[in-house]
Design a protein around this motif. Structure first.
Motif, short mmCIF file in Angstrom:
data_model
loop_
_atom_site.label_atom_id
_atom_site.label_comp_id
_atom_site.label_asym_id
_atom_site.label_seq_id
_atom_site.Cartn_x
_atom_site.Cartn_y
_atom_site.Cartn_z
N PRO A 173 0.82 -1.21 0.00
CA PRO A 173 0.00 0.00 0.00
C PRO A 173 0.86 1.27 0.00
O PRO A 173 1.96 1.29 0.58
CB PRO A 173 -0.81 -0.12 1.30
CG PRO A 173 -0.77 -1.57 1.64
CD PRO A 173 0.54 -2.08 1.16
N GLN A 174 0.35 2.30 -0.65
CA GLN A 174 1.11 3.54 -0.77
C GLN A 174 0.89 4.40 0.49
O GLN A 174 0.40 5.54 0.43
CB GLN A 174 0.70 4.30 -2.04
CG GLN A 174 1.73 5.31 -2.50
CD GLN A 174 1.42 5.86 -3.87
OE1 GLN A 174 0.39 5.54 -4.47
NE2 GLN A 174 2.30 6.70 -4.40
N ASP A 175 1.30 3.84 1.62
CA ASP A 175 1.19 4.53 2.90
C ASP A 175 2.43 4.19 3.71
O ASP A 175 3.51 4.01 3.14
CB ASP A 175 -0.11 4.14 3.61
CG ASP A 175 -0.29 2.63 3.76
OD1 ASP A 175 0.72 1.90 3.71
OD2 ASP A 175 -1.43 2.17 3.95
N ALA A 176 2.28 4.06 5.02
CA ALA A 176 3.44 3.80 5.87
C ALA A 176 4.06 2.42 5.63
O ALA A 176 5.15 2.15 6.15
CB ALA A 176 3.05 3.94 7.34
N HIS A 177 3.39 1.55 4.89
CA HIS A 177 3.98 0.25 4.55
C HIS A 177 5.07 0.40 3.50
O HIS A 177 5.97 -0.45 3.41
CB HIS A 177 2.90 -0.71 4.04
CG HIS A 177 1.89 -1.08 5.09
ND1 HIS A 177 0.77 -0.34 5.34
CD2 HIS A 177 1.85 -2.12 5.96
CE1 HIS A 177 0.07 -0.89 6.30
NE2 HIS A 177 0.71 -1.97 6.71
N SER A 178 4.98 1.42 2.66
CA SER A 178 6.01 1.65 1.65
C SER A 178 7.31 2.08 2.33
O SER A 178 7.31 2.55 3.47
CB SER A 178 5.54 2.75 0.69
OG SER A 178 4.33 2.39 0.05
N THR A 208 6.89 0.96 -3.56
CA THR A 208 5.47 1.02 -3.27
C THR A 208 4.69 0.44 -4.43
O THR A 208 5.27 0.10 -5.48
CB THR A 208 5.02 2.48 -3.02
OG1 THR A 208 3.68 2.50 -2.53
CG2 THR A 208 5.09 3.29 -4.30
N SER A 233 8.58 9.65 3.66
CA SER A 233 7.96 9.89 4.96
C SER A 233 7.26 11.25 4.99
O SER A 233 7.54 12.09 5.83
CB SER A 233 9.02 9.83 6.07
OG SER A 233 9.62 8.55 6.12
N GLU A 235 3.25 13.31 3.97
CA GLU A 235 1.82 13.04 4.02
C GLU A 235 1.43 12.11 2.87
O GLU A 235 1.94 12.20 1.76
CB GLU A 235 1.04 14.35 3.92
CG GLU A 235 1.20 15.25 5.14
CD GLU A 235 0.38 16.51 5.04
OE1 GLU A 235 -0.35 16.66 4.03
OE2 GLU A 235 0.43 17.34 5.95
N ARG A 236 0.51 11.21 3.17
CA ARG A 236 0.06 10.23 2.18
C ARG A 236 -0.55 10.92 0.95
O ARG A 236 -1.22 11.94 1.11
CB ARG A 236 -0.98 9.32 2.85
CG ARG A 236 -1.44 8.17 2.01
CD ARG A 236 -2.39 7.29 2.80
NE ARG A 236 -2.89 6.22 1.96
CZ ARG A 236 -3.77 5.31 2.37
NH1 ARG A 236 -4.23 5.36 3.61
NH2 ARG A 236 -4.18 4.37 1.56
N PRO A 237 -0.28 10.42 -0.27
CA PRO A 237 0.46 9.19 -0.58
C PRO A 237 1.97 9.43 -0.57
O PRO A 237 2.44 10.47 -1.02
CB PRO A 237 -0.03 8.84 -1.98
CG PRO A 237 -0.35 10.16 -2.60
CD PRO A 237 -0.88 11.02 -1.48
N SER A 240 5.30 9.36 -4.06
CA SER A 240 4.47 9.81 -5.17
C SER A 240 5.31 10.59 -6.19
O SER A 240 6.55 10.50 -6.18
CB SER A 240 3.33 10.69 -4.64
OG SER A 240 3.85 11.89 -4.11
#
Length: 262
Positions: A173-178, A208, A233, A235-237, A240
């Motif tokens: 996922p394109q969030d903190a998992h990346s 990601t 690190s 803000e999501r995404p 990018s």
């Protein structure tokens, strides 16, 4: 007189005890006093006694569905070679496990849905000229889920035919998992197809997935002054087409990374 009577009573009791012990001994089977025969493997079985048809024994694994399985496999917070120090960043002496062979060189071939890393040569040093090092690719791009799949059944196969097998990276996922990594070592041209960055700059790598349930990609920015957290690190995404060049937590500067599907 009383003493004589006491002696008679003790004698009667003694006879009763003797007769009782004799009867108990007579009731014990003779086989109880025999030495048991040695154990024989034919007496044991891998199958329950109430099953008539045999089947090979199986092992069932109950895996947890922990979201942390989709974090990076090599997170710069482990002592992989047991030297008493955390292995922060890429360490060439370590053989990183994953979908790529550490002792092969890879080029990126094709485009779109058919794009993939293809091995082109073998290397005894894990260094490559003008190509990706398989060892560096494992350190850079493997998630924990990829490593688990590799251990259990050789990896997730997006293509598996008599003529070709293609392994595909897990969805991240394109969030903190990346995650992101940076590298500016003088040997970067032997680990990647890129040249050595300028003094004070570095190559940035962000890993990601760009769409739901798609394999993850390595997004590359070459020769940048920013640090990796200014891309990975924010803000999501994360990872990018924008980067936080002002280092204020907001990615506002547009960039054009090069993507490599894993």
């Amino acid at each position: 007189m009383f003493h004589k009577f006491e002696k008679i009573i003790l004698k009667v009791i003694g006879r009763i005890i003797f007769i009782t012990l004799f009867i108990i001994a007579a009731m014990i089977p003779r086989t109880a006093f025999l030495v048991p025969p040695p154990a024989n493997m034919a007496d044991y079985t891998a199958y329950p006694p109430f099953i008539t048809e045999s089947a090979p024994p199986l092992v069932m694994l109950a895996m947890g569905r922990d979201h942390k399985l989709y974090y990076e496999a090599y997170n710069d917070a482990s002592d992989l070679d047991d030297d008493g120090r955390l292995d922060v960043g890429y360490k060439h002496s370590i053989d990183y496990y994953g979908y790529f062979d550490p002792y092969k060189c890879y080029t990126y071939s094709g485009s779109g849905a058919t794009a993939k890393f293809v091995p082109v040569s073998v290397t005894s040093t894990k260094y490559c000229n003008g190509a990706w090092s398989g060892n560096f690719l494992n350190w850079l791009s493997m998630s924990r889920m990829d490593v688990i799949r590799k251990v259990f059944y050789g990896g997730y196969r997006s293509t598996d035919s008599s003529s070709e097998t293609v392994l595909e990276g897990a969805y991240i996922p394109q969030d903190a998992h990346s995650w992101g990594k940076e590298y500016s070592g003088s040997d970067v041209n032997l680990l990647t197809p890129f040249g050595v960055p300028s003094s004070g700059n570095r190559h940035l790598f962000c890993v990601t997935s760009l769409s739901e349930n798609s394999p993850h990609v390595i997004r590359v920015l070459q020769n940048r002054p920013e640090r990796i957290w200014q891309w990975a690190s924010v803000e999501r995404p994360v990872c990018s087409n924008k980067i936080d060049s002002n280092n204020d937590g907001t990615a506002e500067n547009t960039i054009t990374p090069t993507d490599y599907v894993v």
